[in-house]
Design a protein around this motif. Structure first.
Motif, PDB file in Angstrom:
ATOM      1  N   VAL A 174       0.792  -1.294   0.184  1.00 34.25           N
ATOM      2  CA  VAL A 174      -0.145  -0.001   0.303  1.00 34.25           C
ATOM      3  C   VAL A 174       1.161   1.348   0.439  1.00 34.25           C
ATOM      4  CG1 VAL A 174      -1.988   0.952   1.097  1.00 34.25           C
ATOM      5  CG2 VAL A 174      -1.611  -1.571   0.997  1.00 34.25           C
ATOM      6  N   TYR A 175       0.714   1.568  -0.595  1.00 32.02           N
ATOM      7  CA  TYR A 175       1.653   3.017  -1.074  1.00 32.02           C
ATOM      8  C   TYR A 175       0.623   4.846  -2.013  1.00 32.02           C
ATOM      9  CZ  TYR A 175       2.897   0.687  -5.366  1.00 32.02           C
ATOM     10  OH  TYR A 175       2.521   0.188  -6.740  1.00 32.02           O
ATOM     11  N   SER A 176       1.642   5.354  -2.076  1.00 34.19           N
ATOM     12  CA  SER A 176       1.498   6.921  -2.801  1.00 34.19           C
ATOM     13  C   SER A 176       2.033   7.296  -3.845  1.00 34.19           C
ATOM     14  CB  SER A 176       1.314   7.497  -2.121  1.00 34.19           C
ATOM     15  OG  SER A 176      -0.324   8.234  -1.366  1.00 34.19           O
ATOM     16  N   ILE A 177       2.130   7.451  -4.975  1.00 34.21           N
ATOM     17  CA  ILE A 177       2.978   8.263  -6.149  1.00 34.21           C
ATOM     18  C   ILE A 177       3.022   9.341  -5.719  1.00 34.21           C
ATOM     19  CG2 ILE A 177       3.605   8.059  -8.422  1.00 34.21           C
ATOM     20  CD1 ILE A 177       1.740   5.105  -9.018  1.00 34.21           C
ATOM     21  N   LYS A 178       4.543   9.423  -5.781  1.00 33.22           N
ATOM     22  CA  LYS A 178       4.907  11.033  -5.558  1.00 33.22           C
ATOM     23  C   LYS A 178       5.948  11.525  -6.583  1.00 33.22           C
ATOM     24  CE  LYS A 178       7.405  14.711  -2.519  1.00 33.22           C
ATOM     25  NZ  LYS A 178       8.531  14.739  -3.513  1.00 33.22           N
ATOM     26  N   SER A 179       5.636  12.250  -7.894  1.00 29.39           N
ATOM     27  CA  SER A 179       6.372  12.867  -8.306  1.00 29.39           C
ATOM     28  C   SER A 179       8.428  12.620  -7.941  1.00 29.39           C
ATOM     29  CB  SER A 179       6.088  13.576  -9.362  1.00 29.39           C
ATOM     30  OG  SER A 179       6.040  15.155  -8.120  1.00 29.39           O
ATOM     31  N   PRO A 180       9.229  12.534  -8.822  1.00 33.78           N
ATOM     32  CA  PRO A 180      10.285  12.539  -8.218  1.00 33.78           C
ATOM     33  C   PRO A 180      10.904  14.625  -8.106  1.00 33.78           C
ATOM     34  CG  PRO A 180      10.670  12.331 -10.508  1.00 33.78           C
ATOM     35  CD  PRO A 180       8.506  11.922  -9.999  1.00 33.78           C
ATOM     36  N   GLN A 181      11.782  14.800  -7.789  1.00 36.08           N
ATOM     37  CA  GLN A 181      12.774  16.541  -8.010  1.00 36.08           C
ATOM     38  C   GLN A 181      13.119  16.770  -9.084  1.00 36.08           C
ATOM     39  OE1 GLN A 181      12.630  19.451  -7.640  1.00 36.08           O
ATOM     40  NE2 GLN A 181      12.691  19.212  -5.311  1.00 36.08           N
ATOM     41  N   LEU A 182      12.609  17.063 -10.629  1.00 33.87           N
ATOM     42  CA  LEU A 182      13.201  17.544 -11.177  1.00 33.87           C
ATOM     43  C   LEU A 182      13.579  19.320 -11.448  1.00 33.87           C
ATOM     44  CD1 LEU A 182      10.896  15.905 -13.299  1.00 33.87           C
ATOM     45  CD2 LEU A 182      12.694  14.518 -12.537  1.00 33.87           C
ATOM     46  N   SER A 183      13.359  19.774 -10.062  1.00 31.64           N
ATOM     47  CA  SER A 183      14.308  21.077 -10.304  1.00 31.64           C
ATOM     48  C   SER A 183      15.956  21.242 -10.826  1.00 31.64           C
ATOM     49  CB  SER A 183      13.597  22.502  -9.721  1.00 31.64           C
ATOM     50  OG  SER A 183      14.388  21.801  -8.671  1.00 31.64           O
ATOM     51  N   ASN A 184      15.950  21.914 -11.020  1.00 27.79           N
ATOM     52  CA  ASN A 184      17.712  22.325 -11.303  1.00 27.79           C
ATOM     53  C   ASN A 184      17.946  23.454 -11.879  1.00 27.79           C
ATOM     54  OD1 ASN A 184      17.530  22.410 -14.351  1.00 27.79           O
ATOM     55  ND2 ASN A 184      16.217  20.711 -14.198  1.00 27.79           N
ATOM     56  N   ASP A 185      19.826  23.616 -11.293  1.00 26.39           N
ATOM     57  CA  ASP A 185      19.484  25.117 -11.241  1.00 26.39           C
ATOM     58  C   ASP A 185      19.951  25.722 -12.761  1.00 26.39           C
ATOM     59  OD1 ASP A 185      20.359  25.436  -8.375  1.00 26.39           O
ATOM     60  OD2 ASP A 185      22.041  24.726  -8.839  1.00 26.39           O
ATOM     61  N   ASP A 186      19.718  24.901 -13.936  1.00 28.77           N
ATOM     62  CA  ASP A 186      20.033  24.855 -15.249  1.00 28.77           C
ATOM     63  C   ASP A 186      18.693  25.808 -16.209  1.00 28.77           C
ATOM     64  OD1 ASP A 186      22.975  25.636 -15.242  1.00 28.77           O
ATOM     65  OD2 ASP A 186      22.555  22.937 -15.406  1.00 28.77           O
ATOM     66  N   PHE A 187      17.299  25.009 -15.395  1.00 31.04           N
ATOM     67  CA  PHE A 187      16.277  25.012 -15.704  1.00 31.04           C
ATOM     68  C   PHE A 187      16.498  24.792 -16.642  1.00 31.04           C
ATOM     69  CE2 PHE A 187      16.405  28.998 -13.825  1.00 31.04           C
ATOM     70  CZ  PHE A 187      15.926  29.024 -13.074  1.00 31.04           C
ATOM     71  N   THR A 188      16.590  22.657 -17.484  1.00 28.05           N
ATOM     72  CA  THR A 188      16.153  21.793 -18.087  1.00 28.05           C
ATOM     73  C   THR A 188      15.462  21.895 -17.458  1.00 28.05           C
ATOM     74  OG1 THR A 188      18.990  21.747 -18.212  1.00 28.05           O
ATOM     75  CG2 THR A 188      17.130  20.090 -18.836  1.00 28.05           C
ATOM     76  N   PRO A 189      13.873  21.608 -18.690  1.00 26.95           N
ATOM     77  CA  PRO A 189      12.814  20.434 -18.657  1.00 26.95           C
ATOM     78  C   PRO A 189      13.174  19.310 -18.954  1.00 26.95           C
ATOM     79  CG  PRO A 189      13.049  22.195 -20.858  1.00 26.95           C
ATOM     80  CD  PRO A 189      14.239  22.648 -20.303  1.00 26.95           C
ATOM     81  N   GLN A 190      12.537  18.628 -17.397  1.00 29.05           N
ATOM     82  CA  GLN A 190      12.722  16.993 -17.939  1.00 29.05           C
ATOM     83  C   GLN A 190      11.265  16.481 -17.232  1.00 29.05           C
ATOM     84  OE1 GLN A 190      15.211  15.256 -14.727  1.00 29.05           O
ATOM     85  NE2 GLN A 190      16.194  17.941 -14.900  1.00 29.05           N
ATOM     86  N   SER A 191      11.230  15.656 -17.837  1.00 34.70           N
ATOM     87  CA  SER A 191       9.632  15.010 -17.053  1.00 34.70           C
ATOM     88  C   SER A 191       9.465  13.583 -16.449  1.00 34.70           C
ATOM     89  CB  SER A 191       9.037  14.092 -18.596  1.00 34.70           C
ATOM     90  OG  SER A 191       9.794  13.404 -19.516  1.00 34.70           O
ATOM     91  N   ALA A 192       8.808  12.810 -15.511  1.00 34.53           N
ATOM     92  CA  ALA A 192       9.118  11.660 -14.759  1.00 34.53           C
ATOM     93  C   ALA A 192       7.733  11.032 -15.302  1.00 34.53           C
ATOM     94  CB  ALA A 192       9.128  11.535 -13.849  1.00 34.53           C
ATOM     95  N   ASN A 193       7.550  10.467 -16.168  1.00 35.02           N
ATOM     96  CA  ASN A 193       5.905   9.538 -16.264  1.00 35.02           C
ATOM     97  C   ASN A 193       5.844   8.139 -15.148  1.00 35.02           C
ATOM     98  OD1 ASN A 193       5.929  11.039 -18.538  1.00 35.02           O
ATOM     99  ND2 ASN A 193       7.342   9.502 -19.831  1.00 35.02           N
ATOM    100  N   VAL A 194       4.362   7.662 -15.155  1.00 32.59           N
ATOM    101  CA  VAL A 194       3.841   6.604 -14.463  1.00 32.59           C
ATOM    102  C   VAL A 194       3.346   6.119 -15.413  1.00 32.59           C
ATOM    103  CG1 VAL A 194       2.610   7.545 -13.134  1.00 32.59           C
ATOM    104  CG2 VAL A 194       3.551   5.656 -12.412  1.00 32.59           C
ATOM    105  N   THR A 195       3.480   4.838 -15.177  1.00 34.24           N
ATOM    106  CA  THR A 195       2.530   4.354 -16.813  1.00 34.24           C
ATOM    107  C   THR A 195       1.562   3.010 -15.897  1.00 34.24           C
ATOM    108  OG1 THR A 195       3.571   4.489 -18.152  1.00 34.24           O
ATOM    109  CG2 THR A 195       2.343   2.543 -18.641  1.00 34.24           C
ATOM    110  N   PHE A 196       0.008   3.118 -16.077  1.00 33.32           N
ATOM    111  CA  PHE A 196      -0.667   1.811 -15.617  1.00 33.32           C
ATOM    112  C   PHE A 196      -1.111   1.148 -16.640  1.00 33.32           C
ATOM    113  CE2 PHE A 196      -1.084   5.131 -12.076  1.00 33.32           C
ATOM    114  CZ  PHE A 196      -1.197   4.095 -10.625  1.00 33.32           C
TER     115      PHE A 196
END
Length: 147
Positions: free
Chosen positions: A1-23
């Motif tokens: 039993v758990y929740s899903i939390k998005s990872p920390q993607l912020s960075n000093d260079d403002f580089t766009p990033q993404s994280a996906n979860v698939t069901f």
């Protein structure tokens, strides 16, 4: 039993990033409803949350400070539902000042599938809107992919 939390993607260079979860739904399932709770503490242009069903964008969540129950209607057969958390989705080099309500994260909780014709009594809001305090259950098998 758990929740899903998005990872920390912020960075000093403002580089766009993404994280996906698939069901992925079971290929033998008939039609029905994917039910889940989401707290999308994101704000454009900093970040956002999109969701896709079988490769087609079906919605976007933003600027929430509490969990909200959501439903996705699905036909029979296998389906792929992807939630995509995106940091700096428009590629800005500098951000404007943040809203004081911005959490900067997404929480997905209490995910389950209801076959067509099956209903449940509506539940009240969670006891708390503070992330990590709800009692989660997950009945689908998510996979996490950082891109």
């Amino acid at each position: 039993v758990y929740s899903i939390k998005s990872p920390q993607l912020s960075n000093d260079d403002f580089t766009p990033q993404s994280a996906n979860v698939t069901f992925n739904t079971n290929p033998s399932w008939g039609g029905g409803t994917l039910v889940f709770s989401v707290l999308a503490g994101v704000n454009m242009p900093f970040d956002d949350l999109l969701y896709y069903v079988d490769g087609q964008m079906r919605g976007q969540f933003t600027e929430k400070t509490y969990f909200e129950s959501q439903q996705i209607q699905l036909g029979p057969g296998p389906h792929e539902i992807v939630f995509s958390y995106r940091y700096n989705p428009v590629g800005l080099g500098v951000f404007p000042p943040e809203s004081p309500d911005r959490i900067g994260a997404v929480y997905i909780d209490d995910v389950y599938f209801l076959p067509s014709g099956v209903t449940i009594a509506p539940a009240g809001p969670p006891a708390s809107s503070i992330p990590g305090t709800a009692s989660p259950t997950v009945s689908a098998s998510p996979t996490l992919k950082l891109e």
